[in-house]
Design a protein around this motif. Sequence first.
Motif, PDB file in Angstrom:
ATOM      1  N   ALA A   1       0.881  -1.177   0.000  1.00  0.00           N
ATOM      2  CA  ALA A   1       0.000   0.000   0.000  1.00  0.00           C
ATOM      3  C   ALA A   1       0.909   1.215   0.000  1.00  0.00           C
ATOM      4  O   ALA A   1       1.830   1.321   0.813  1.00  0.00           O
ATOM      5  CB  ALA A   1      -0.889   0.010   1.234  1.00  0.00           C
ATOM      6  N   VAL A   2       0.678   2.110  -0.939  1.00  0.00           N
ATOM      7  CA  VAL A   2       1.511   3.312  -1.030  1.00  0.00           C
ATOM      8  C   VAL A   2       0.649   4.504  -0.628  1.00  0.00           C
ATOM      9  O   VAL A   2      -0.406   4.743  -1.216  1.00  0.00           O
ATOM     10  CB  VAL A   2       2.041   3.524  -2.463  1.00  0.00           C
ATOM     11  N   VAL A   3       1.115   5.225   0.379  1.00  0.00           N
ATOM     12  CA  VAL A   3       0.345   6.365   0.879  1.00  0.00           C
ATOM     13  C   VAL A   3       0.919   7.648   0.268  1.00  0.00           C
ATOM     14  O   VAL A   3       2.083   7.977   0.488  1.00  0.00           O
ATOM     15  CB  VAL A   3       0.419   6.442   2.427  1.00  0.00           C
ATOM     16  N   GLY A   4       0.095   8.334  -0.494  1.00  0.00           N
ATOM     17  CA  GLY A   4       0.520   9.605  -1.105  1.00  0.00           C
ATOM     18  C   GLY A   4      -0.549  10.643  -0.865  1.00  0.00           C
ATOM     19  O   GLY A   4      -1.327  10.971  -1.750  1.00  0.00           O
ATOM     20  N   ILE A   5      -0.599  11.133   0.364  1.00  0.00           N
ATOM     21  CA  ILE A   5      -1.704  12.031   0.741  1.00  0.00           C
ATOM     22  C   ILE A   5      -1.219  13.461   0.981  1.00  0.00           C
ATOM     23  O   ILE A   5      -1.829  14.214   1.721  1.00  0.00           O
ATOM     24  CB  ILE A   5      -2.461  11.492   1.985  1.00  0.00           C
ATOM     25  N   GLY A   6      -0.110  13.795   0.328  1.00  0.00           N
ATOM     26  CA  GLY A   6       0.337  15.188   0.383  1.00  0.00           C
ATOM     27  C   GLY A   6       1.523  15.402   1.294  1.00  0.00           C
ATOM     28  O   GLY A   6       2.017  14.475   1.937  1.00  0.00           O
ATOM     29  N   ILE A   7       1.991  16.619   1.286  1.00  0.00           N
ATOM     30  CA  ILE A   7       3.216  16.959   2.023  1.00  0.00           C
ATOM     31  C   ILE A   7       2.996  18.223   2.839  1.00  0.00           C
ATOM     32  O   ILE A   7       2.034  18.957   2.615  1.00  0.00           O
ATOM     33  CB  ILE A   7       4.403  17.170   1.055  1.00  0.00           C
ATOM     34  N   GLN A   8       3.921  18.430   3.778  1.00  0.00           N
ATOM     35  CA  GLN A   8       3.880  19.635   4.610  1.00  0.00           C
ATOM     36  C   GLN A   8       5.250  20.292   4.573  1.00  0.00           C
ATOM     37  O   GLN A   8       6.276  19.592   4.589  1.00  0.00           O
ATOM     38  CB  GLN A   8       3.580  19.255   6.053  1.00  0.00           C
ATOM     39  N   PRO A   9       5.302  21.613   4.560  1.00  0.00           N
ATOM     40  CA  PRO A   9       6.611  22.280   4.554  1.00  0.00           C
ATOM     41  C   PRO A   9       7.360  22.027   5.861  1.00  0.00           C
ATOM     42  O   PRO A   9       6.756  22.039   6.933  1.00  0.00           O
ATOM     43  CB  PRO A   9       6.245  23.764   4.404  1.00  0.00           C
ATOM     44  N   ALA A  10       8.666  21.790   5.758  1.00  0.00           N
ATOM     45  CA  ALA A  10       9.488  21.490   6.942  1.00  0.00           C
ATOM     46  C   ALA A  10       9.952  22.809   7.578  1.00  0.00           C
ATOM     47  O   ALA A  10      11.066  23.274   7.338  1.00  0.00           O
ATOM     48  CB  ALA A  10      10.679  20.624   6.544  1.00  0.00           C
ATOM     49  N   THR A  11       9.084  23.398   8.360  1.00  0.00           N
ATOM     50  CA  THR A  11       9.316  24.755   8.889  1.00  0.00           C
ATOM     51  C   THR A  11       9.881  24.776  10.307  1.00  0.00           C
ATOM     52  O   THR A  11      10.029  25.856  10.885  1.00  0.00           O
ATOM     53  CB  THR A  11       7.987  25.546   8.895  1.00  0.00           C
ATOM     54  N   GLU A  12      10.196  23.590  10.886  1.00  0.00           N
ATOM     55  CA  GLU A  12      10.533  23.542  12.321  1.00  0.00           C
ATOM     56  C   GLU A  12      11.620  24.542  12.713  1.00  0.00           C
ATOM     57  O   GLU A  12      11.485  25.247  13.723  1.00  0.00           O
ATOM     58  CB  GLU A  12      11.008  22.140  12.746  1.00  0.00           C
ATOM     59  N   LEU A  13      12.705  24.592  11.941  1.00  0.00           N
ATOM     60  CA  LEU A  13      13.809  25.494  12.315  1.00  0.00           C
ATOM     61  C   LEU A  13      13.357  26.948  12.305  1.00  0.00           C
ATOM     62  O   LEU A  13      13.707  27.729  13.198  1.00  0.00           O
ATOM     63  CB  LEU A  13      14.971  25.346  11.332  1.00  0.00           C
ATOM     64  N   ALA A  14      12.587  27.292  11.277  1.00  0.00           N
ATOM     65  CA  ALA A  14      12.104  28.673  11.178  1.00  0.00           C
ATOM     66  C   ALA A  14      11.210  29.009  12.372  1.00  0.00           C
ATOM     67  O   ALA A  14      11.279  30.114  12.928  1.00  0.00           O
ATOM     68  CB  ALA A  14      11.337  28.854   9.870  1.00  0.00           C
ATOM     69  N   VAL A  15      10.401  28.043  12.764  1.00  0.00           N
ATOM     70  CA  VAL A  15       9.499  28.274  13.904  1.00  0.00           C
ATOM     71  C   VAL A  15      10.315  28.475  15.178  1.00  0.00           C
ATOM     72  O   VAL A  15      10.096  29.435  15.933  1.00  0.00           O
ATOM     73  CB  VAL A  15       8.496  27.102  14.054  1.00  0.00           C
ATOM     74  N   THR A  16      11.308  27.594  15.413  1.00  0.00           N
ATOM     75  CA  THR A  16      12.090  27.740  16.659  1.00  0.00           C
ATOM     76  C   THR A  16      12.866  29.059  16.658  1.00  0.00           C
ATOM     77  O   THR A  16      13.114  29.631  17.721  1.00  0.00           O
ATOM     78  CB  THR A  16      13.104  26.580  16.876  1.00  0.00           C
ATOM     79  N   ALA A  17      13.241  29.529  15.476  1.00  0.00           N
ATOM     80  CA  ALA A  17      14.003  30.785  15.422  1.00  0.00           C
ATOM     81  C   ALA A  17      13.101  32.008  15.469  1.00  0.00           C
ATOM     82  O   ALA A  17      13.589  33.145  15.479  1.00  0.00           O
ATOM     83  CB  ALA A  17      14.845  30.810  14.146  1.00  0.00           C
ATOM     84  N   GLY A  18      11.783  31.788  15.455  1.00  0.00           N
ATOM     85  CA  GLY A  18      10.851  32.917  15.527  1.00  0.00           C
ATOM     86  C   GLY A  18      10.694  33.659  14.207  1.00  0.00           C
ATOM     87  O   GLY A  18      10.251  34.810  14.177  1.00  0.00           O
ATOM     88  N   LEU A  19      11.041  32.999  13.086  1.00  0.00           N
ATOM     89  CA  LEU A  19      10.848  33.639  11.778  1.00  0.00           C
ATOM     90  C   LEU A  19       9.363  33.614  11.413  1.00  0.00           C
ATOM     91  O   LEU A  19       8.616  32.753  11.876  1.00  0.00           O
ATOM     92  CB  LEU A  19      11.641  32.892  10.695  1.00  0.00           C
ATOM     93  N   ALA A  20       8.964  34.535  10.554  1.00  0.00           N
ATOM     94  CA  ALA A  20       7.576  34.553  10.100  1.00  0.00           C
ATOM     95  C   ALA A  20       7.298  33.301   9.265  1.00  0.00           C
ATOM     96  O   ALA A  20       8.083  32.952   8.375  1.00  0.00           O
ATOM     97  CB  ALA A  20       7.311  35.806   9.275  1.00  0.00           C
ATOM     98  N   VAL A  21       6.207  32.626   9.600  1.00  0.00           N
ATOM     99  CA  VAL A  21       5.809  31.411   8.885  1.00  0.00           C
ATOM    100  C   VAL A  21       4.345  31.572   8.485  1.00  0.00           C
ATOM    101  O   VAL A  21       3.521  31.968   9.305  1.00  0.00           O
ATOM    102  CB  VAL A  21       6.006  30.169   9.787  1.00  0.00           C
ATOM    103  N   ASP A  22       4.064  31.304   7.211  1.00  0.00           N
ATOM    104  CA  ASP A  22       2.695  31.463   6.722  1.00  0.00           C
ATOM    105  C   ASP A  22       2.519  30.432   5.600  1.00  0.00           C
ATOM    106  O   ASP A  22       2.847  30.694   4.456  1.00  0.00           O
ATOM    107  CB  ASP A  22       2.530  32.901   6.194  1.00  0.00           C
TER     108      ASP A  22
END
Length: 409
Positions: free
Chosen positions: A234-255
């Motif tokens: 079974a192959v799951v291909g239900i989309g992706i999410q941006p890898a924003t963790e570093l930006a979030v921890t650094a307090g950069l604007a994320v949208d």
Amino acid sequence: MTTIAIVGASLAGAKAAEGLRDNGFTGRIVLIGEETERPYERPPLSKGYLLGAEPRDKAFVHDAEWYVSHDIELLLGVRATDLDAATHTLMLDGYEPLRYDKLLLATGSRVRRLDVPGTELSGVRYLRTLQESDALLDHLRSADNVVVIGAGWIGLETAAAARTHGATVTVVELDTAPLRQVLGDEVAAIFAGLHRAQGVAFRFGTGVREFRGLGGQIRSVVLTDGTELPADVAVVGIGIQPATELAVTAGLAVDNGIAVDAGLRTSDPDIYSCGDVASVDHPLVGQRIRVEHWSNALNGGKAAALALLGQPVSYDRVPYFFTDQYDLGMEYAGYVPRDGHDSVVFRGDPDGGEFIAFWLKDGRVLAGMNVNVWDVQDGIQALVRAGYAGKAVDAARLADPAVPLADLA
Ligand SMILES: Cc1cc2nc3c(=O)[nH]c(=O)nc-3n(C[C@H](O)[C@H](O)[C@H](O)COP(=O)(O)OP(=O)(O)OC[C@H]3O[C@@H](n4cnc5c(N)ncnc54)[C@H](O)[C@@H]3O)c2cc1C
């Protein structure tokens, strides 16, 4: 010596490193990637390589020696775990903290995971990395029954590869058609027809309740409507999410991704971002967009290199995407906001398999897709630029193959 650090050793990161050297940067470049492979391109992972038709090596952006000859410190299998923008410091797993002068975040995307019982079974696969493609190829070589969950690009390309390997393939999709959110009903129906003609079965309007197995190996997929489909893979291909963790921890604007201006600069003046993870204030489209496609990683990486070197950048490329499925090859250029078009105009006969589709709003071309018709991208992209600049076209002339696209823009 000036240090430029790049987090994300994939296409965008590698192209940025290349761009820095091509544009004369002689300082230190550190390219950090958590994967153990050197940067590679992902499109073959669901196409030529997964079909068993292309060698693995063809996917790599550069050969290993290139990083040495260009004096690029390539740290593979290393995760950047934290970012302190105030002190210009990156924390790296297993390494000393790295002080940078400028930083590029090219951390890309991660797959969305399905949260149902049985995902730990062998044979339940995702497809993002080269190693996942290796494993899937192994499975597809011997699988009789393949269930693909999600009828997006990755799901459909995987379905095509699985059919080519000779498996019985069922695609399960919550929506009523494949790619409907991206392409709308008319063109979605064409992709459904293409796959049906190749023997793929669709189960629309249903999700997955659980994966069932025996001895740790998947045996079936149970759908939310109670149907149980036999499955070796079974192959799951239900989309992706941006890898924003570093930006979030650094307090950069994320949208919806790391927010950058048209010059690819984040809310911190010494940090830039590009590729899948960047949410760009796009000068052409007039709004913030995040583009999850190969050409955006390629061109965004090159543009980010110029931006890192302090050169003026206005990243206004027309979003571009391509796919190959069976004998269908297509390119798509433009951007249509969700439910943002009011008509689709075809040039050529969709049933004949060679055509261009245009998505329009108030007579303006927002996007165009050429299917098995080639050397028309310049014309399509000119029409998209004109459309976003407010110019309407005559739909009858747009549909007429005798009228050159260049005469319409
Ligand atoms: C199977 C597949 C097929 C595709 N086919 C097509 C296609 O046909 N046409 C098309 O236009 N596009 C296609 N795409 C999309 C295209 O590959 C992506 O848009 C492109 O890979 C984005 O490149 P990127 O460099 O921005 O990010 P990514 O390729 O996602 O790379 C980001 C890298 O950063 C690393 N990373 C993340 N966080 C950290 C951290 N904290 N520390 C260290 N490293 C980190 C990740 O491990 C990853 O290696 C496909 C994608 C896949 C998966």
